[in-house]
Write a protein that holds these residues in place. Sequence first.
Motif, PDB file in Angstrom:
ATOM      1  N   VAL A  59      40.111  45.132 -29.188  1.00  0.00           N
ATOM      2  CA  VAL A  59      41.467  44.930 -29.693  1.00  0.00           C
ATOM      3  C   VAL A  59      42.313  44.516 -28.507  1.00  0.00           C
ATOM      4  CG1 VAL A  59      43.497  46.004 -30.742  1.00  0.00           C
ATOM      5  CG2 VAL A  59      41.212  46.614 -31.571  1.00  0.00           C
ATOM      6  N   ASP A  60      42.874  43.301 -28.549  1.00  0.00           N
ATOM      7  CA  ASP A  60      43.758  42.911 -27.466  1.00  0.00           C
ATOM      8  C   ASP A  60      45.204  42.948 -27.936  1.00  0.00           C
ATOM      9  OD1 ASP A  60      45.189  40.156 -27.608  1.00  0.00           O
ATOM     10  OD2 ASP A  60      43.181  39.687 -28.379  1.00  0.00           O
ATOM     11  N   VAL A  61      46.072  43.305 -26.995  1.00  0.00           N
ATOM     12  CA  VAL A  61      47.497  43.456 -27.280  1.00  0.00           C
ATOM     13  C   VAL A  61      48.259  42.640 -26.251  1.00  0.00           C
ATOM     14  CG1 VAL A  61      49.369  45.090 -27.579  1.00  0.00           C
ATOM     15  CG2 VAL A  61      47.022  45.848 -27.928  1.00  0.00           C
ATOM     16  N   ALA A  62      49.133  41.743 -26.708  1.00  0.00           N
ATOM     17  CA  ALA A  62      49.769  40.844 -25.752  1.00  0.00           C
ATOM     18  C   ALA A  62      51.143  40.371 -26.208  1.00  0.00           C
ATOM     19  CB  ALA A  62      48.865  39.628 -25.540  1.00  0.00           C
ATOM     20  N   THR A  63      52.073  40.335 -25.249  1.00  0.00           N
ATOM     21  CA  THR A  63      53.359  39.656 -25.467  1.00  0.00           C
ATOM     22  C   THR A  63      53.067  38.169 -25.296  1.00  0.00           C
ATOM     23  OG1 THR A  63      53.743  40.072 -23.116  1.00  0.00           O
ATOM     24  CG2 THR A  63      54.862  41.534 -24.669  1.00  0.00           C
ATOM     25  N   LEU A  64      52.460  37.569 -26.314  1.00  0.00           N
ATOM     26  CA  LEU A  64      51.810  36.281 -26.082  1.00  0.00           C
ATOM     27  C   LEU A  64      52.646  35.054 -26.393  1.00  0.00           C
ATOM     28  CD1 LEU A  64      49.074  35.707 -24.826  1.00  0.00           C
ATOM     29  CD2 LEU A  64      48.232  35.114 -27.078  1.00  0.00           C
ATOM     30  N   THR A  65      53.351  35.066 -27.535  1.00  0.00           N
ATOM     31  CA  THR A  65      54.027  33.822 -27.933  1.00  0.00           C
ATOM     32  C   THR A  65      55.425  34.059 -28.499  1.00  0.00           C
ATOM     33  OG1 THR A  65      53.140  33.877 -30.200  1.00  0.00           O
ATOM     34  CG2 THR A  65      51.819  32.736 -28.540  1.00  0.00           C
ATOM     35  N   GLY A  66      56.383  33.263 -28.046  1.00  0.00           N
ATOM     36  CA  GLY A  66      57.713  33.276 -28.631  1.00  0.00           C
ATOM     37  C   GLY A  66      57.639  32.939 -30.122  1.00  0.00           C
ATOM     38  N   ALA A  67      56.607  32.234 -30.509  1.00  0.00           N
ATOM     39  CA  ALA A  67      56.441  31.834 -31.910  1.00  0.00           C
ATOM     40  C   ALA A  67      56.230  33.035 -32.832  1.00  0.00           C
ATOM     41  CB  ALA A  67      55.273  30.860 -32.040  1.00  0.00           C
ATOM     42  N   ALA A  68      55.821  34.188 -32.265  1.00  0.00           N
ATOM     43  CA  ALA A  68      55.631  35.380 -33.100  1.00  0.00           C
ATOM     44  C   ALA A  68      56.969  35.787 -33.727  1.00  0.00           C
ATOM     45  CB  ALA A  68      55.066  36.527 -32.262  1.00  0.00           C
ATOM     46  N   ARG A  69      58.051  35.643 -32.949  1.00  0.00           N
ATOM     47  CA  ARG A  69      59.378  35.966 -33.474  1.00  0.00           C
ATOM     48  C   ARG A  69      59.792  34.975 -34.554  1.00  0.00           C
ATOM     49  NH1 ARG A  69      63.720  38.802 -31.412  1.00  0.00           N
ATOM     50  NH2 ARG A  69      62.536  39.169 -29.511  1.00  0.00           N
ATOM     51  N   VAL A  70      59.457  33.701 -34.345  1.00  0.00           N
ATOM     52  CA  VAL A  70      59.790  32.677 -35.335  1.00  0.00           C
ATOM     53  C   VAL A  70      59.060  32.981 -36.645  1.00  0.00           C
ATOM     54  CG1 VAL A  70      59.718  30.203 -35.862  1.00  0.00           C
ATOM     55  CG2 VAL A  70      60.109  30.975 -33.500  1.00  0.00           C
TER      56      VAL A  70
END
Length: 507
Positions: free
Chosen positions: A378-389
């Motif tokens: 299971v990976d956890v990441a502040t990965l993409t601004g697109a997640a907020r979109v």
Amino acid sequence: MEIEVVQSGVTEIEVDVMVVNLFEGATAPSGATGDVDSAIGGVISELIAAGEITGAESELTLIHTPKSAYPLFKPTRVLVAGLGLSESFDYDAIRRVSASVIRKLRTSRVRHVATVVHGNCTGGLDTAASAQAVVEGALLGSYRFLKYRTTDKYRTPDVSKLTVVEGDSLKLPAIKLGVEKAIVYSGAEILARDLVNEPANKLSPSDLADTAKRVASENGLACIVLEEVDVIKLGMGAYVGVSQGGPRPLKFIHITYEGDPASSENNLWLIGKGITFDSGGISIKPGPGMGKMKGDMGGGAAVIAAIQAIAKLKPKINVHAVCAATDNMPGGSAQRPGDVVTAMNGMTIEIDNTDAEGRLTLADAIGYARSKNAARIVDVATLTGAARVALGDGVSPIFGNDDELVDAVLETSKTVGESMWRLPLDSVTKRQNSSPIADLKNTGGRGGGSTTAAHFISDFAGETPWVHIDIAATSMLDITRGWMPAGATGVPTRSLIELAMSIGKLS
Ligand code: BES
Ligand code: MN
Ligand code: ZN
């Protein structure tokens, strides 16, 4: 905040405030609230009749009950907390109410608070879980990050003691169990918050590794920290490429909890993105909001914090927490757009944008986990601004290649109140990652930014059951929401703990 559980009636306890509750639409107080009402001459009933107390969620009514007026009533004040409609009442509502109660009482300078277990007499809610939610709401909801405030730090001192009151001795063991769990779960989530809130000049990859070592030694866990030379030997070219633009050395952190030493294949690898500052690198980010990138190690913080709790709760499963920590800086030796790097698994990556660095570090962390026979990742990441979109800041998108593991993550996220939603890994967006010169490139163009990032990681997870949680939007909040004060939320630490507990129970 000190927490204790005491067998007592609600009128007999010597405290600054006794917290009781009321459902929305209730016409008369019952249970503990009824006991208080009778002891103070029907004041609560009167306020309900007058329409001041409605029971709406987090409506807080403070009633002063001085000794001169009520000589037989021990608490100095009573707080009636609205629980909202009983139909929609759940553990999240308990956490939200408990959080607003504790913050309200802090502004009133209250020191010692007693509370009933909200939901205790409600059908369908478990006593231990309700007690856990009350205490989690109080501990998480009163969290503040004040270490760098030298002036008005103690303007509103914290509530110093919370006493959970229960009259029925048969319920006490369950309540004590719930309270103990709450302390462990909240303690971990608060560690994650502290790490995320810490400024980047105070938290380097080495500082994060030191925290990991401390957590490990305090809890009897093994902790390995690999240096740059080590990870170069392992072939982690994607991770090293991110790190080379800044002077602070990378640290590859690996903590191990052995809960099932006889079956090494019963394992869960928690991999957290650990960018201690993300400037974007040569593809540098615009100025406004860049300071938030001190929190780009939120995934790493969550996995280190989760394994702290897991070590205390001892589920029957082997858990590994991994964090490939580094800064992403634009120094003279930084990698450039157009560069090609080779990851640990041999795949080549064209660097299209140096700001898509998280997936590069995750690629090699996953390569490492797979080389050690990871059974579940299971990976956890502040990965993409697109997640907020895509989903806003209340829900984390998740992706995965294994329905069973995805469902387990979704289930645990529901239990702890850290909302997640699965998005598809479709074949159309996958093509957006193709590179004309390497096996793939590290960006996927305009559409589906969270999905293309997840596709990239999935190429490294391969056949290993894997889930990816994108916490870019949910890891930090601009304004307080329920038990999550503005700033770092610590999400999804409690989900990860619960996941290890639930898999550990089955095996
Ligand atoms: N750390 C960021 C993502 C992020 C953005 C986290 C906002 C928290 C708040 C990540 O490294 C990043 O920069 N992603 C880029 C990817 C793009 C270059 C393909 C993004 O989302 O813009
Ligand atoms: Mn970035
Ligand atoms: Zn980043």
